[in-house]
Design a protein around this motif. Structure first.
Motif, PDB file in Angstrom:
ATOM      1  N   THR A  49       0.844  -1.193   0.000  1.00 17.68           N
ATOM      2  CA  THR A  49       0.000   0.000   0.000  1.00 17.68           C
ATOM      3  C   THR A  49       0.881   1.245   0.000  1.00 17.68           C
ATOM      4  O   THR A  49       1.823   1.339   0.790  1.00 17.68           O
ATOM      5  CB  THR A  49      -0.928   0.007   1.231  1.00 17.68           C
ATOM      6  OG1 THR A  49      -1.801  -1.123   1.128  1.00 17.68           O
ATOM      7  CG2 THR A  49      -1.745   1.286   1.308  1.00 17.68           C
ATOM      8  N   VAL A  50       0.590   2.148  -0.913  1.00 16.03           N
ATOM      9  CA  VAL A  50       1.310   3.418  -0.999  1.00 16.03           C
ATOM     10  C   VAL A  50       0.316   4.518  -0.658  1.00 16.03           C
ATOM     11  O   VAL A  50      -0.750   4.602  -1.284  1.00 16.03           O
ATOM     12  CB  VAL A  50       1.879   3.631  -2.422  1.00 16.03           C
ATOM     13  CG1 VAL A  50       2.565   4.996  -2.517  1.00 16.03           C
ATOM     14  CG2 VAL A  50       2.843   2.507  -2.788  1.00 16.03           C
ATOM     15  N   LEU A  89       2.635  -6.522  -6.046  1.00 14.15           N
ATOM     16  CA  LEU A  89       4.067  -6.221  -6.076  1.00 14.15           C
ATOM     17  C   LEU A  89       4.580  -5.963  -7.487  1.00 14.15           C
ATOM     18  O   LEU A  89       5.305  -4.999  -7.732  1.00 14.15           O
ATOM     19  CB  LEU A  89       4.860  -7.366  -5.425  1.00 14.15           C
ATOM     20  CG  LEU A  89       6.363  -7.097  -5.283  1.00 14.15           C
ATOM     21  CD1 LEU A  89       6.632  -5.946  -4.325  1.00 14.15           C
ATOM     22  CD2 LEU A  89       7.094  -8.349  -4.823  1.00 14.15           C
ATOM     23  N   ASP A  90       4.197  -6.809  -8.419  1.00 16.50           N
ATOM     24  CA  ASP A  90       4.732  -6.670  -9.763  1.00 16.50           C
ATOM     25  C   ASP A  90       4.257  -5.383 -10.447  1.00 16.50           C
ATOM     26  O   ASP A  90       4.980  -4.789 -11.237  1.00 16.50           O
ATOM     27  CB  ASP A  90       4.375  -7.893 -10.616  1.00 16.50           C
ATOM     28  CG  ASP A  90       5.242  -7.939 -11.868  1.00 16.50           C
ATOM     29  OD1 ASP A  90       6.482  -7.950 -11.723  1.00 16.50           O
ATOM     30  OD2 ASP A  90       4.673  -7.926 -12.983  1.00 16.50           O
ATOM     31  N   ASP A  91       3.032  -4.945 -10.116  1.00 12.92           N
ATOM     32  CA  ASP A  91       2.556  -3.681 -10.684  1.00 12.92           C
ATOM     33  C   ASP A  91       3.357  -2.502 -10.131  1.00 12.92           C
ATOM     34  O   ASP A  91       3.550  -1.491 -10.803  1.00 12.92           O
ATOM     35  CB  ASP A  91       1.069  -3.466 -10.367  1.00 12.92           C
ATOM     36  CG  ASP A  91       0.195  -4.501 -11.062  1.00 12.92           C
ATOM     37  OD1 ASP A  91       0.660  -5.084 -12.064  1.00 12.92           O
ATOM     38  OD2 ASP A  91      -0.927  -4.742 -10.587  1.00 12.92           O
ATOM     39  N   LEU A  92       3.830  -2.662  -8.905  1.00 15.09           N
ATOM     40  CA  LEU A  92       4.584  -1.578  -8.279  1.00 15.09           C
ATOM     41  C   LEU A  92       6.019  -1.516  -8.782  1.00 15.09           C
ATOM     42  O   LEU A  92       6.525  -0.446  -9.110  1.00 15.09           O
ATOM     43  CB  LEU A  92       4.579  -1.758  -6.753  1.00 15.09           C
ATOM     44  CG  LEU A  92       5.230  -0.630  -5.937  1.00 15.09           C
ATOM     45  CD1 LEU A  92       4.400   0.639  -6.021  1.00 15.09           C
ATOM     46  CD2 LEU A  92       5.425  -1.047  -4.484  1.00 15.09           C
ATOM     47  N   ILE A  93       6.685  -2.674  -8.865  1.00 16.71           N
ATOM     48  CA  ILE A  93       8.141  -2.654  -9.100  1.00 16.71           C
ATOM     49  C   ILE A  93       8.565  -3.424 -10.347  1.00 16.71           C
ATOM     50  O   ILE A  93       9.767  -3.521 -10.626  1.00 16.71           O
ATOM     51  CB  ILE A  93       8.905  -3.199  -7.868  1.00 16.71           C
ATOM     52  CG1 ILE A  93       8.650  -4.704  -7.685  1.00 16.71           C
ATOM     53  CG2 ILE A  93       8.536  -2.427  -6.608  1.00 16.71           C
ATOM     54  CD1 ILE A  93       9.612  -5.358  -6.707  1.00 16.71           C
ATOM     55  N   GLY A  94       7.599  -3.971 -11.083  1.00 20.33           N
ATOM     56  CA  GLY A  94       7.934  -4.807 -12.241  1.00 20.33           C
ATOM     57  C   GLY A  94       8.772  -4.111 -13.298  1.00 20.33           C
ATOM     58  O   GLY A  94       9.491  -4.766 -14.052  1.00 20.33           O
ATOM     59  N   ASP A  95       8.685  -2.783 -13.363  1.00 19.83           N
ATOM     60  CA  ASP A  95       9.423  -2.067 -14.407  1.00 19.83           C
ATOM     61  C   ASP A  95      10.730  -1.453 -13.894  1.00 19.83           C
ATOM     62  O   ASP A  95      11.400  -0.718 -14.619  1.00 19.83           O
ATOM     63  CB  ASP A  95       8.537  -0.973 -15.007  1.00 19.83           C
ATOM     64  CG  ASP A  95       8.061   0.034 -13.960  1.00 19.83           C
ATOM     65  OD1 ASP A  95       8.173  -0.268 -12.753  1.00 19.83           O
ATOM     66  OD2 ASP A  95       7.577   1.114 -14.351  1.00 19.83           O
ATOM     67  N   MET A  96      11.096  -1.752 -12.659  1.00 21.20           N
ATOM     68  CA  MET A  96      12.339  -1.185 -12.120  1.00 21.20           C
ATOM     69  C   MET A  96      13.551  -1.927 -12.701  1.00 21.20           C
ATOM     70  O   MET A  96      13.493  -3.129 -12.939  1.00 21.20           O
ATOM     71  CB  MET A  96      12.351  -1.302 -10.597  1.00 21.20           C
ATOM     72  CG  MET A  96      11.268  -0.511  -9.887  1.00 21.20           C
ATOM     73  SD  MET A  96      11.571   1.268  -9.879  1.00 21.20           S
ATOM     74  CE  MET A  96      10.219   1.826 -10.906  1.00 21.20           C
ATOM     75  N   THR A  97      14.645  -1.203 -12.866  1.00 20.09           N
ATOM     76  CA  THR A  97      15.881  -1.822 -13.336  1.00 20.09           C
ATOM     77  C   THR A  97      16.625  -2.429 -12.150  1.00 20.09           C
ATOM     78  O   THR A  97      16.976  -1.726 -11.207  1.00 20.09           O
ATOM     79  CB  THR A  97      16.789  -0.778 -14.010  1.00 20.09           C
ATOM     80  OG1 THR A  97      16.071  -0.202 -15.094  1.00 20.09           O
ATOM     81  CG2 THR A  97      18.066  -1.420 -14.524  1.00 20.09           C
ATOM     82  N   GLN A 144      10.197   8.406  -7.889  1.00 21.23           N
ATOM     83  CA  GLN A 144       9.922   9.220  -9.063  1.00 21.23           C
ATOM     84  C   GLN A 144       8.604   8.787  -9.701  1.00 21.23           C
ATOM     85  O   GLN A 144       7.791   9.591 -10.118  1.00 21.23           O
ATOM     86  CB  GLN A 144      11.059   9.031 -10.065  1.00 21.23           C
ATOM     87  CG  GLN A 144      11.305  10.237 -10.932  1.00 21.23           C
ATOM     88  CD  GLN A 144      12.746  10.263 -11.414  1.00 21.23           C
ATOM     89  OE1 GLN A 144      13.402   9.205 -11.472  1.00 21.23           O
ATOM     90  NE2 GLN A 144      13.257  11.425 -11.752  1.00 21.23           N
ATOM     91  N   LYS A 145       8.416   7.467  -9.749  1.00 18.80           N
ATOM     92  CA  LYS A 145       7.194   6.922 -10.334  1.00 18.80           C
ATOM     93  C   LYS A 145       5.969   7.207  -9.454  1.00 18.80           C
ATOM     94  O   LYS A 145       4.874   7.469  -9.957  1.00 18.80           O
ATOM     95  CB  LYS A 145       7.405   5.411 -10.503  1.00 18.80           C
ATOM     96  CG  LYS A 145       6.235   4.651 -11.079  1.00 18.80           C
ATOM     97  CD  LYS A 145       6.662   3.234 -11.423  1.00 18.80           C
ATOM     98  CE  LYS A 145       5.728   2.237 -10.782  1.00 18.80           C
ATOM     99  NZ  LYS A 145       5.998   0.857 -11.214  1.00 18.80           N
ATOM    100  N   ARG A 205       3.819  -1.434   3.379  1.00 17.95           N
ATOM    101  CA  ARG A 205       3.287  -0.070   3.276  1.00 17.95           C
ATOM    102  C   ARG A 205       4.416   0.940   3.124  1.00 17.95           C
ATOM    103  O   ARG A 205       5.447   0.841   3.793  1.00 17.95           O
ATOM    104  CB  ARG A 205       2.452   0.290   4.511  1.00 17.95           C
ATOM    105  CG  ARG A 205       1.805   1.679   4.431  1.00 17.95           C
ATOM    106  CD  ARG A 205       1.039   2.013   5.702  1.00 17.95           C
ATOM    107  NE  ARG A 205      -0.118   1.156   5.887  1.00 17.95           N
ATOM    108  CZ  ARG A 205      -1.339   1.401   5.405  1.00 17.95           C
ATOM    109  NH1 ARG A 205      -1.580   2.487   4.702  1.00 17.95           N
ATOM    110  NH2 ARG A 205      -2.333   0.563   5.641  1.00 17.95           N
ATOM    111  N   ILE A 206       4.185   1.889   2.231  1.00 18.44           N
ATOM    112  CA  ILE A 206       5.113   2.998   2.014  1.00 18.44           C
ATOM    113  C   ILE A 206       4.284   4.276   2.102  1.00 18.44           C
ATOM    114  O   ILE A 206       3.313   4.434   1.364  1.00 18.44           O
ATOM    115  CB  ILE A 206       5.791   2.899   0.629  1.00 18.44           C
ATOM    116  CG1 ILE A 206       6.602   1.600   0.511  1.00 18.44           C
ATOM    117  CG2 ILE A 206       6.663   4.125   0.368  1.00 18.44           C
ATOM    118  CD1 ILE A 206       7.189   1.354  -0.885  1.00 18.44           C
ATOM    119  N   THR A 207       4.660   5.156   3.031  1.00 20.16           N
ATOM    120  CA  THR A 207       3.875   6.372   3.269  1.00 20.16           C
ATOM    121  C   THR A 207       4.764   7.603   3.119  1.00 20.16           C
ATOM    122  O   THR A 207       5.846   7.661   3.718  1.00 20.16           O
ATOM    123  CB  THR A 207       3.279   6.344   4.694  1.00 20.16           C
ATOM    124  OG1 THR A 207       2.528   5.132   4.869  1.00 20.16           O
ATOM    125  CG2 THR A 207       2.365   7.548   4.932  1.00 20.16           C
TER     126      THR A 207
END
Ligand SMILES: Nc1nc2c(c(=O)[nH]1)N[C@H]1C(S)=C(S)[C@@H](COP(=O)(O)O)O[C@H]1N2
Ligand SMILES: [Mo]
Length: 301
Positions: free
Chosen positions: A89-90, A102-110, A140-141, A225-227
């Protein structure tokens, strides 16, 4: 996995690291060797190649109090935690809040390889070859909003598989936080693996923070969670004992823990022969010093 090698200290690759440090020094506006107050650690120590601990060592000597307080407890108990599917949760002062798979959040990270020193406040250390992405890229995202000054993290609480939670060995959920500029620093990593393997649960699968210049307890595991917030968030160890554990908790050999020296550390591994080495200012990452300009580093925060 796309790999981009930056800030790596490998056994046979000292020159690129030296170049990298030099580039950082230029970017950070630090004159070479020009840091006042003995902040810069000895050059030799900085550029010495790091010998990573073995996968076995990194997976068997852990702190993850949700699974027990013994160093072997996480390896024994954490396997029971289900890490797929996993949601994060953000929320707070952020343009793109939500509960993400999880994959929707970080799937595109290098995903990069980063060999980092890891220094626990208990005065032991390891060297860990992490795989992960820069927290700054994720931020940034997510789009921190104007008033956001801090980032807070929370670990999963799953009493059914967490004996330490059932016994209430700490006040759970485990929470941690960083100032936003610390979070944006290119050394700050969100780890998803190590040694090219997915993180073992005892190391904080599927997603854990790694802040190599801070004591290990800042590197919160199994994040749900990231707030983004305008206030300094509470942190677990600070809440438990503010005199012993500050919010910043930067590694500093000159400021002792109230109950033990922080001048040196026990190196985990090496079979029967455990060795000690001097602890380095900012754990050997002097490039973060500009973040703390104006702070009196002779006192613990
Ligand atoms: N959720 C959570 N995160 C945590 C901890 C914990 O007990 N719970 N322990 C911290 C401490 S004290 C350290 S030293 C590191 C240990 O990481 P490692 O076991 O992967 O080496 O995790 C940190 N992150
Ligand atoms: Mo720790």
């Amino acid at each position: 996995m796309a790999h981009r090698w930056t800030n790596t200290l490998t056994r046979n690759d000292i020159t690129p690291k030296a170049l990298w440090l030099n580039r950082r020094a230029v970017l950070g506006g630090m004159a070479a060797g020009g840091l006042a107050g003995g902040i810069a650690a000895p050059a030799a120590a900085q550029s010495a190649p790091l010998e990573p601990n073995t996968l076995e060592e990194i997976r068997s000597y852990n702190n993850f109090y949700e699974f027990g307080t013994g160093k072997g407890d996480p390896a024994e108990n954490a396997g029971a935690m289900q890490t797929d599917p996993w949601q994060v949760t953000v929320d707070g002062l952020v343009d793109n809040p939500g509960t993400y798979a999880l994959d929707d959040l970080i799937g595109d990270m290098t995903i990069e390889d980063r060999i980092y020193r890891f220094r626990c406040v208990e005065a032991w250390s390891m060297v860990v070859p992490w795989n992960g992405f820069e927290l700054g890229d994720l931020l940034q995202k997510l789009g921190p909003q104007e008033g956001a000054k801090f980032i807070a993290f929370e670990t999963a609480v799953i009493p059914e598989v967490m004996p330490g939670v059932r016994r209430r060995v700490l006040d759970f959920p485990y929470v941690e936080g960083l100032r936003l500029d610390e979070a944006m620093h290119p050394l700050t990593l969100m780890a998803t693996g190590l040694y090219g393997e997915p993180l073992a649960n005892q190391n904080g699968a599927p997603l854990r923070l790694v802040v190599p210049w801070k004591y290990g307890f800042k590197s919160i595991k199994s994040i749900v969670r990231i707030t983004l917030t305008d206030e300094m968030p509470p942190t677990t160890w600070n809440r438990l004992n503010a005199r012993e554990y500050g919010f910043y908790s930067n590694v500093n050999p000159n400021v002792d823990h109230p109950r033990w020296s922080q001048a040196s550390e026990r190196v985990i591994g090496g079979g029967l022969f455990s060795s000690r080495q001097d602890t380095l200012m900012f754990n050997g990452y002097p490039e973060v010093a500009p973040l703390y300009e104006g702070m009196d580093l002779s006192v613990a925060y």
